[in-house]
Enzyme design. Structure first.
Site, short mmCIF file in Angstrom:
data_model
loop_
_atom_site.label_atom_id
_atom_site.label_comp_id
_atom_site.label_asym_id
_atom_site.label_seq_id
_atom_site.Cartn_x
_atom_site.Cartn_y
_atom_site.Cartn_z
CE LYS A 1 -5.54 1.85 2.80
NZ LYS A 1 -4.28 1.34 3.38
CG ASP B 1 -2.04 -0.94 1.19
OD1 ASP B 1 -2.00 -1.90 0.39
OD2 ASP B 1 -3.01 -0.76 1.97
CE LYS C 1 -6.79 -1.57 2.90
NZ LYS C 1 -5.38 -1.91 3.21
#
Length: 247
Positions: A165, A101, A201
């Site tokens: 995300k 990430d 996400k």
């Protein structure tokens, strides 16, 4: 993704597969990290999300389990140079790491430098994909307008990101929206932009079971859940049987 059944009807094991169990507190001791990684494995979470220095602690605990390692890079600000971000990414590509990430430079997004964001992220995506690791790009949506979120998502998708995300969970500035983090409206926006081209996400402010289940029903692919909230959203007690053993 569209679930095959309502989230309310899913087993704990099926629900846990949506969770990146967040173990990111900078003040955590090695013992704290080991405890919370073990809890993520215990509940059968898809990954435990950790800082780079936690890899040596977390990797042995996840080895041989269904729980992978998601490591954050250039976190939580995303302000390192591309060359530094590439070095940091290569440094975390250890055995057992399945996902990275990374934070998009949202100052650039707010400045309209979308091309620079795409170029930077593409370089990181190429390194990840060469290693067979998926890349999630954090847009820090609370700091952005909806138009900037859309532009950032398009840049991340064009760069080859596997996920877009919402949040780091560490942003403390003034939010651009009425709700923070992975609100249902923000997830709807991101799912609309992704349109099946990448996964989505949500992270930030997912602390109750109802919110968690509604996001699954909406079609979210993954959620970052704080270590205290994982048993809450799963509807289990901390010391119950692991998700893979009959749930």
């Amino acid at each position: 993704m569209s679930p095959d059944q309502p989230a309310e009807q899913m087993s704990v094991a099926e629900l846990a597969a949506y969770i990146d169990h967040s173990v990111l507190k900078p003040e955590f001791t090695v013992q704290d990290i080991a405890r919370e990684v073990s809890n993520g494995v215990h509940f059968g979470c898809r990954t435990v999300c950790i800082n780079p220095t936690a890899i040596e602690t977390a990797a042995p605990l996840c080895e041989g389990t269904e729980t992978g390692l998601c490591v954050v890079v250039d976190f939580p600000f995303g302000l390192s140079s591309t060359s530094s971000r590439l070095a940091q990414t290569r440094d975390v590509l250890a055995p057992g790491v399945t996902e990275v990430d990374i934070v998009a430079n949202y100052g650039w997004l707010r400045s309209g430098r979308v091309d620079r964001v795409e170029q930077d992220l593409r370089a990181v995506a190429e390194v990840c994909h060469e290693a067979g690791v998926e890349l999630k790009v954090i847009l820090e949506t609370d700091a952005l307008t909806v138009d900037e979120v859309r532009a950032g998502a398009e840049a991340a998708i064009a760069a080859g990101a596997d996920f877009i995300k919402t949040s780091t969970g560490f942003y403390t500035g003034t939010t651009q929206h009425e709700q923070t983090g992975a609100s249902e409206s923000m997830i709807a926006t991101m799912l609309s932009v992704a349109a099946g081209r990448c996964k989505v996400k949500g992270s930030g402010s997912i602390r109750d079971r109802g919110h968690f289940l509604r996001l699954i029903d909406a079609g979210i692919d993954r959620m970052g859940i704080g270590y205290r909230s994982t048993p809450v959203v799963l509807g289990v007690e901390q010391d119950e049987t692991p998700a893979g053993a009959g749930y």
